[in-house]
Motif scaffolding. Structure first.
Motif, PDB file in Angstrom:
ATOM      1  N   ASP A   1      29.112  38.678  37.952  1.00 30.29           N
ATOM      2  CA  ASP A   1      30.397  38.763  37.239  1.00 30.29           C
ATOM      3  C   ASP A   1      30.511  40.092  36.490  1.00 30.29           C
ATOM      4  N   ALA A   2      29.439  40.498  35.821  1.00 32.01           N
ATOM      5  CA  ALA A   2      29.443  41.763  35.081  1.00 32.01           C
ATOM      6  C   ALA A   2      29.625  42.948  36.032  1.00 32.01           C
ATOM      7  N   ALA A   3      28.984  42.891  37.190  1.00 34.35           N
ATOM      8  CA  ALA A   3      29.115  43.975  38.177  1.00 34.35           C
ATOM      9  C   ALA A   3      30.554  44.053  38.688  1.00 34.35           C
ATOM     10  N   LYS A   4      31.198  42.903  38.875  1.00 32.48           N
ATOM     11  CA  LYS A   4      32.592  42.891  39.339  1.00 32.48           C
ATOM     12  C   LYS A   4      33.511  43.495  38.286  1.00 32.48           C
ATOM     13  N   VAL A   5      33.305  43.136  37.025  1.00 31.77           N
ATOM     14  CA  VAL A   5      34.120  43.693  35.938  1.00 31.77           C
ATOM     15  C   VAL A   5      33.929  45.198  35.868  1.00 31.77           C
ATOM     16  N   GLU A   6      32.691  45.632  35.951  1.00 35.38           N
ATOM     17  CA  GLU A   6      32.391  47.068  35.904  1.00 35.38           C
ATOM     18  C   GLU A   6      33.056  47.801  37.072  1.00 35.38           C
TER      19      GLU A   6
ATOM     20  N   GLU B   1      35.745  46.825  38.748  1.00 33.18           N
ATOM     21  CA  GLU B   1      37.198  46.818  38.541  1.00 33.18           C
ATOM     22  C   GLU B   1      37.598  47.860  37.508  1.00 33.18           C
ATOM     23  N   GLU B   2      36.830  47.980  36.444  1.00 33.34           N
ATOM     24  CA  GLU B   2      37.143  48.980  35.423  1.00 33.34           C
ATOM     25  C   GLU B   2      36.986  50.387  35.990  1.00 33.34           C
ATOM     26  N   GLY B   3      35.978  50.585  36.804  1.00 32.49           N
ATOM     27  CA  GLY B   3      35.763  51.883  37.442  1.00 32.49           C
ATOM     28  C   GLY B   3      36.882  52.232  38.390  1.00 32.49           C
ATOM     29  N   GLU B   4      37.379  51.247  39.133  1.00 37.13           N
ATOM     30  CA  GLU B   4      38.485  51.485  40.069  1.00 37.13           C
ATOM     31  C   GLU B   4      39.752  51.799  39.298  1.00 37.13           C
ATOM     32  N   GLY B   5      39.965  51.130  38.179  1.00 38.16           N
ATOM     33  CA  GLY B   5      41.132  51.392  37.360  1.00 38.16           C
ATOM     34  C   GLY B   5      41.149  52.808  36.830  1.00 38.16           C
ATOM     35  N   LEU B   6      40.002  53.335  36.503  1.00 36.39           N
ATOM     36  CA  LEU B   6      39.903  54.703  35.999  1.00 36.39           C
ATOM     37  C   LEU B   6      40.244  55.711  37.081  1.00 36.39           C
TER      38      LEU B   6
END
Length: 157
Positions: free
Chosen positions: A141-146, A148-153
């Motif tokens: 779950d943490a890897a997915k959030v990370e 997604e945040e990286g893709e958003g950037l």
């Protein structure tokens, strides 16, 4: 450590999927097979084996399927690997519970390879026995959030 068998890899994936669902929330074999990309016939064998070992249970009926029989916090990755593939040690002489002297070894007391492989086995067991299904699910779950945040950037670059 030697590589994990396909059976163990698929068993872990199926157990992670059931752990993500939560105890008592059944999953159909077809859904698990599709979602985890595990051949259905192989998954049926795996789930039957895991049921016999007490890790999963099956429910019949409209809301049936497979469920975890044990809290994911109480199932270590190491215990699953041992259950399916056997000892964690890369050599039989380094095994904690399935010790067997190597045929080529003149004296196990002074075998440098055995000494190093015991360290490998101990470090591997330490990590796998301290890591539960729940821990793995949290890490995913943490890897997915990370991610997604990286893709958003990337959209702002």
């Amino acid at each position: 450590m030697r590589s994990l068998s396909k059976r163990t890899q698929y068993s872990l994936r199926a157990l992670y999927a059931l752990a993500r669902r939560g105890v008592g929330k059944p999953a159909l074999i077809g859904d698990l097979s599709r979602d985890e990309e595990i051949p259905k016939k192989f998954l049926e064998q795996i789930l039957l084996s895991l049921k016999q070992k007490g890790l999963v249970d099956s429910r019949r009926g409209r809301y049936g399927g497979y469920v975890l029989a044990v809290q994911p916090e109480k199932i270590s990755v190491g215990s699953i690997i041992r259950m399916i593939d056997g000892p964690l040690a890369p050599l039989p002489c380094a095994s904690e519970h399935s010790f067997r002297k190597c045929d080529e070894c003149p004296d196990i007391r002074f075998c440098g390879t055995r000494i190093v492989m015991r360290q490998v086995r101990d470090a591997t067991a330490d990590i796998l026995d301290r890591t539960t299904l729940a821990d793995v699910c949290r890490k995913v779950d943490a890897a997915k959030v990370e991610a997604e945040e990286g893709e958003g950037l990337m959209y702002y670059i």
